[in-house]
Design a protein around this motif. Structure first.
Motif, PDB file in Angstrom:
ATOM      1  N   THR A   1       0.822  -1.218   0.000  1.00  0.00           N
ATOM      2  CA  THR A   1       0.000   0.000   0.000  1.00  0.00           C
ATOM      3  C   THR A   1       0.859   1.272   0.000  1.00  0.00           C
ATOM      4  OG1 THR A   1      -0.106  -0.019   2.414  1.00  0.00           O
ATOM      5  CG2 THR A   1      -1.891  -1.144   1.240  1.00  0.00           C
ATOM      6  N   ASN A   2       0.285   2.328  -0.538  1.00  0.00           N
ATOM      7  CA  ASN A   2       0.974   3.624  -0.593  1.00  0.00           C
ATOM      8  C   ASN A   2       0.805   4.349   0.750  1.00  0.00           C
ATOM      9  OD1 ASN A   2       2.234   5.979  -1.636  1.00  0.00           O
ATOM     10  ND2 ASN A   2       0.210   6.846  -2.044  1.00  0.00           N
ATOM     11  N   THR A   3       1.360   3.737   1.793  1.00  0.00           N
ATOM     12  CA  THR A   3       1.167   4.282   3.151  1.00  0.00           C
ATOM     13  C   THR A   3       2.478   4.286   3.940  1.00  0.00           C
ATOM     14  OG1 THR A   3       0.536   2.052   3.917  1.00  0.00           O
ATOM     15  CG2 THR A   3      -1.258   3.540   3.275  1.00  0.00           C
ATOM     16  N   PHE A   4       3.586   4.279   3.203  1.00  0.00           N
ATOM     17  CA  PHE A   4       4.891   4.210   3.872  1.00  0.00           C
ATOM     18  C   PHE A   4       5.060   5.312   4.921  1.00  0.00           C
ATOM     19  CE2 PHE A   4       9.399   5.538   4.036  1.00  0.00           C
ATOM     20  CZ  PHE A   4       9.962   4.364   4.506  1.00  0.00           C
ATOM     21  N   GLY A   5       4.596   6.520   4.598  1.00  0.00           N
ATOM     22  CA  GLY A   5       4.761   7.646   5.531  1.00  0.00           C
ATOM     23  C   GLY A   5       3.445   8.027   6.202  1.00  0.00           C
ATOM     24  N   ALA A   6       2.547   7.055   6.348  1.00  0.00           N
ATOM     25  CA  ALA A   6       1.214   7.397   6.857  1.00  0.00           C
ATOM     26  C   ALA A   6       1.044   7.107   8.348  1.00  0.00           C
ATOM     27  CB  ALA A   6       0.140   6.696   6.035  1.00  0.00           C
ATOM     28  N   ASN A   7       2.130   7.252   9.106  1.00  0.00           N
ATOM     29  CA  ASN A   7       1.958   7.277  10.562  1.00  0.00           C
ATOM     30  C   ASN A   7       1.813   8.742  10.986  1.00  0.00           C
ATOM     31  OD1 ASN A   7       4.706   8.393  11.508  1.00  0.00           O
ATOM     32  ND2 ASN A   7       5.305   6.679  10.188  1.00  0.00           N
ATOM     33  N   ARG A   8       1.324   8.940  12.181  1.00  0.00           N
ATOM     34  CA  ARG A   8       0.996  10.294  12.640  1.00  0.00           C
ATOM     35  C   ARG A   8       2.185  11.252  12.560  1.00  0.00           C
ATOM     36  NH1 ARG A   8       0.852  12.020  17.992  1.00  0.00           N
ATOM     37  NH2 ARG A   8       0.742   9.900  18.808  1.00  0.00           N
ATOM     38  N   TYR A   9       3.372  10.751  12.906  1.00  0.00           N
ATOM     39  CA  TYR A   9       4.549  11.629  12.947  1.00  0.00           C
ATOM     40  C   TYR A   9       4.965  12.079  11.543  1.00  0.00           C
ATOM     41  CZ  TYR A   9       4.707   9.420  17.505  1.00  0.00           C
ATOM     42  OH  TYR A   9       4.375   8.952  18.746  1.00  0.00           O
ATOM     43  N   ALA A  10       5.017  11.127  10.630  1.00  0.00           N
ATOM     44  CA  ALA A  10       5.443  11.478   9.269  1.00  0.00           C
ATOM     45  C   ALA A  10       4.382  12.346   8.589  1.00  0.00           C
ATOM     46  CB  ALA A  10       5.710  10.204   8.465  1.00  0.00           C
ATOM     47  N   LEU A  11       3.103  12.037   8.840  1.00  0.00           N
ATOM     48  CA  LEU A  11       2.041  12.848   8.226  1.00  0.00           C
ATOM     49  C   LEU A  11       2.029  14.266   8.787  1.00  0.00           C
ATOM     50  CD1 LEU A  11      -1.009  10.399   7.973  1.00  0.00           C
ATOM     51  CD2 LEU A  11       0.468  11.226   6.123  1.00  0.00           C
ATOM     52  N   ALA A  12       2.407  14.408  10.061  1.00  0.00           N
ATOM     53  CA  ALA A  12       2.395  15.735  10.698  1.00  0.00           C
ATOM     54  C   ALA A  12       3.318  16.700   9.953  1.00  0.00           C
ATOM     55  CB  ALA A  12       2.834  15.625  12.155  1.00  0.00           C
ATOM     56  N   ARG A  13       4.380  16.169   9.349  1.00  0.00           N
ATOM     57  CA  ARG A  13       5.310  17.039   8.605  1.00  0.00           C
ATOM     58  C   ARG A  13       4.648  17.660   7.382  1.00  0.00           C
ATOM     59  NH1 ARG A  13       8.565  12.318   9.763  1.00  0.00           N
ATOM     60  NH2 ARG A  13       9.157  12.722  11.902  1.00  0.00           N
TER      61      ARG A  13
ATOM     62  N   ASP B   1       1.617  -1.189   4.214  1.00  0.00           N
ATOM     63  CA  ASP B   1       2.982  -0.687   4.428  1.00  0.00           C
ATOM     64  C   ASP B   1       3.079   0.232   5.645  1.00  0.00           C
ATOM     65  OD1 ASP B   1       5.656  -0.491   3.787  1.00  0.00           O
ATOM     66  OD2 ASP B   1       5.395   1.110   2.338  1.00  0.00           O
ATOM     67  N   ILE B   2       4.062  -0.048   6.469  1.00  0.00           N
ATOM     68  CA  ILE B   2       4.334   0.784   7.647  1.00  0.00           C
ATOM     69  C   ILE B   2       5.815   1.148   7.643  1.00  0.00           C
ATOM     70  CG2 ILE B   2       4.451   0.785  10.180  1.00  0.00           C
ATOM     71  CD1 ILE B   2       1.940  -0.966  10.175  1.00  0.00           C
ATOM     72  N   GLY B   3       6.099   2.443   7.572  1.00  0.00           N
ATOM     73  CA  GLY B   3       7.488   2.918   7.575  1.00  0.00           C
ATOM     74  C   GLY B   3       7.825   3.555   8.910  1.00  0.00           C
ATOM     75  N   PRO B   4       9.056   4.017   9.041  1.00  0.00           N
ATOM     76  CA  PRO B   4       9.483   4.596  10.326  1.00  0.00           C
ATOM     77  C   PRO B   4       8.805   5.932  10.646  1.00  0.00           C
ATOM     78  CG  PRO B   4      11.271   4.623   8.694  1.00  0.00           C
ATOM     79  CD  PRO B   4      10.098   3.985   8.030  1.00  0.00           C
ATOM     80  N   SER B   5       8.875   6.280  11.910  1.00  0.00           N
ATOM     81  CA  SER B   5       8.288   7.553  12.353  1.00  0.00           C
ATOM     82  C   SER B   5       9.083   8.737  11.831  1.00  0.00           C
ATOM     83  CB  SER B   5       8.275   7.609  13.882  1.00  0.00           C
ATOM     84  OG  SER B   5       9.622   7.635  14.353  1.00  0.00           O
ATOM     85  N   GLY B   6      10.351   8.501  11.535  1.00  0.00           N
ATOM     86  CA  GLY B   6      11.214   9.601  11.112  1.00  0.00           C
ATOM     87  C   GLY B   6      11.821  10.353  12.287  1.00  0.00           C
ATOM     88  N   ASP B   7      11.616   9.828  13.491  1.00  0.00           N
ATOM     89  CA  ASP B   7      12.147  10.467  14.700  1.00  0.00           C
ATOM     90  C   ASP B   7      12.833   9.386  15.546  1.00  0.00           C
ATOM     91  OD1 ASP B   7      12.662  12.378  16.620  1.00  0.00           O
ATOM     92  OD2 ASP B   7      10.584  13.088  16.706  1.00  0.00           O
ATOM     93  N   PHE B   8      13.466   9.774  16.623  1.00  0.00           N
ATOM     94  CA  PHE B   8      14.115   8.807  17.502  1.00  0.00           C
ATOM     95  C   PHE B   8      13.334   8.669  18.800  1.00  0.00           C
ATOM     96  CE2 PHE B   8      17.766  10.696  15.129  1.00  0.00           C
ATOM     97  CZ  PHE B   8      18.043   9.584  14.353  1.00  0.00           C
ATOM     98  N   LEU B   9      13.379   7.449  19.330  1.00  0.00           N
ATOM     99  CA  LEU B   9      12.738   7.226  20.631  1.00  0.00           C
ATOM    100  C   LEU B   9      13.599   7.796  21.751  1.00  0.00           C
ATOM    101  CD1 LEU B   9      11.593   3.786  19.568  1.00  0.00           C
ATOM    102  CD2 LEU B   9      10.082   5.230  20.926  1.00  0.00           C
ATOM    103  N   GLU B  10      12.973   8.070  22.880  1.00  0.00           N
ATOM    104  CA  GLU B  10      13.720   8.505  24.066  1.00  0.00           C
ATOM    105  C   GLU B  10      14.749   7.429  24.433  1.00  0.00           C
ATOM    106  OE1 GLU B  10      10.560   8.840  26.937  1.00  0.00           O
ATOM    107  OE2 GLU B  10      10.408  11.001  26.604  1.00  0.00           O
ATOM    108  N   PRO B  11      15.914   7.695  24.945  1.00  0.00           N
ATOM    109  CA  PRO B  11      16.374   9.051  25.313  1.00  0.00           C
ATOM    110  C   PRO B  11      17.083   9.783  24.167  1.00  0.00           C
ATOM    111  CG  PRO B  11      17.947   7.431  26.068  1.00  0.00           C
ATOM    112  CD  PRO B  11      16.845   6.667  25.395  1.00  0.00           C
TER     113      PRO B  11
END
Ligand SMILES: [Zn+2]
Length: 298
Positions: free
Chosen positions: A64-76, A107-117
C-alpha cells in the motif's frame, strides 16, 4: 481476498513483491515533495495505476501507498489528523487493484524520529501511533503487513508489537543496511545478527532487508548472511529482500539509480538461490525490474 491465505501462499513457492512507489507516482505526473500518502485521498486513480502496473508485470502482491502514513510522518505535511482516512483509502485502492487473485501488504514505515532518550518519541505514544495505522490498514482489507526501512531496534520492536496487538495476519519486518567495513549495519549501528534475532524473537512471519546504500553484489552477500542468521534461530521464518536498483548516484542533487532490469533480475536470482523466497524492489525499481524478476524466477 485470495483463496489461499497469504500465510499459506508464501510457504508454497516463490513470492514476488512490487517495486518502488515514489518514482512511479512522479512518472505519472505527481509533484516531487508532495505528501505521497495523501494521494490515496486526492489522486486514487494514479496510485491504482501504479499498483496495476506492478501486478501486470507479474507481481504477486502490492504494498500500500502508506509508507509515511503514521501520525509523525504525516504531521510534517500537516496531515496528522488524517491517519485513518489515508491508510484505509490506501488499503482499499490496493485491494481494488489486487482483486481476489493477488495479495495486499499494508505498508508501515518509520516515524522519522528517535525514541527517548535519543529523541523525543515516547514508546507508548509511538506504539499507539503504529496501532492506529495498522487498524486503519486492516479496515481497508489488507492480507498482511510489512514494516520497512527501519534502522533502530527499539522502533521496529514497537512497530511489530503494535501490529501484532491489532491483527494476527502475516507480518513481514525489514531493516535497511549500509556497508560497514567488512560487515553490514543500519544507520543506527545495528548488525545483521542483532536485527534478525530481535525480529525472529518477536514472532514475525518473514524477516528482510530493504533500501540502504549497497551495490547489487552486496545485497547478494547480505542475503547470504541473513539466511544463515535466520536458520540458526528458526526453520519456519521466511526471508525476504527488497534491494534498491543498486547504489544511488547523485546527479544534480538527486539520487539516480542506474541498474537495468536485467542486472537487477540476475542479482535477484542469486538472492533467491541464497534461500530468499520473497523478493521485490525498493528505490529505483519499476515495473520493468519486477517483470524481469518474474521472467527469471517464475
Ligand atoms: Zn528504498
Amino acid at each position: 481476498m485470495p483463496r489461499l491465505s497469504l500465510k499459506e501462499r508464501i510457504k508454497q513457492s516463490f513470492f514476488l513483491l512490487d517495486g518502488a512507489m515514489g518514482t512511479q507516482l512522479i512518472a505519472r505526473g505527481t509533484e516531487a515533495g508532495v505528501c505521497n500518502d495523501y494521494l490515496n485521498i486526492d489522486s486514487a486513480d494514479i496510485v491504482f495505476d501504479v499498483h496495476r502496473a506492478y501486478l501486470e508485470a507479474g507481481g504477486d502482491a502490492v504494498i500500500t501507498n502508506t509508507f509515511g502514513a503514521n501520525r509523525y510522518a504525516l504531521a510534517r505535511h500537516g496531515f496528522a489528523e488524517e491517519v485513518a482516512g489515508i491508510n484505509t483509502a490506501g488499503a482499499e485502492i490496493a485491494r481494488r487493484a489486487a482483486g481476489d487473485e493477488k495479495y495486499v501488504l499494508g505498508d508501515i514505515g518509520p516515524s522519522g524520529d528517535f525514541l527517548e532518550p535519543l529523541g523525543s518519541l515516547k514508546p507508548d505514544e509511538c506504539k499507539d501511533a503504529f496501532c492506529r495505522q495498522a487498524k486503519a490498514l486492516l479496515g481497508g482489507g489488507v492480507d498482511g503487513f510489512i514494516i520497512e526501512t527501519m534502522t533502530a531496534l527499539d522502533e521496529i520492536e514497537i512497530a511489530i508489537k503494535a501490529v501484532k496487538s491489532v491483527s494476527e495476519l502475516p507480518l513481514f519486518a525489514s531493516m535497511s543496511f549500509d556497508k560497514a567495513g567488512d560487515d553490514f549495519r543500519t544507520m543506527m549501528g545495528v548488525d545483521v545478527d542483532s536485527a534478525v534475532s530481535k525480529m525472529v524473537s518477536l514472532d514475525v512471519d518473514a524477516v528482510g532487508f530493504n533500501c540502504g546504500t549497497l551495490e547489487l553484489d552486496e545485497y547478494v552477500e547480505l542475503a547470504g548472511k541473513y539466511v544463515s542468521a535466520v536458520r540458526v534461530l528458526s526453520q519456519d521464518v521466511l526471508v525476504f529482500a527488497e534491494p534498491n536498483a543498486g547504489r544511488p548516484e547523485l546527479v544534480d542533487d538527486k539520487a539516480v539509480y542506474k541498474v537495468s532490469p536485467e542486472d537487477f533480475a540476475a542479482a535477484a536470482e542469486k538472492i533467491h538461490s541464497a534461500g530468499v523466497n520473497i523478493i521485490g524492489g525498493c528505490c529505483g525499481t519499476g515495473p520493468g525490474h519486477i517483470e524481469a524478476v518474474a521472467k527469471r524466477l517464475k
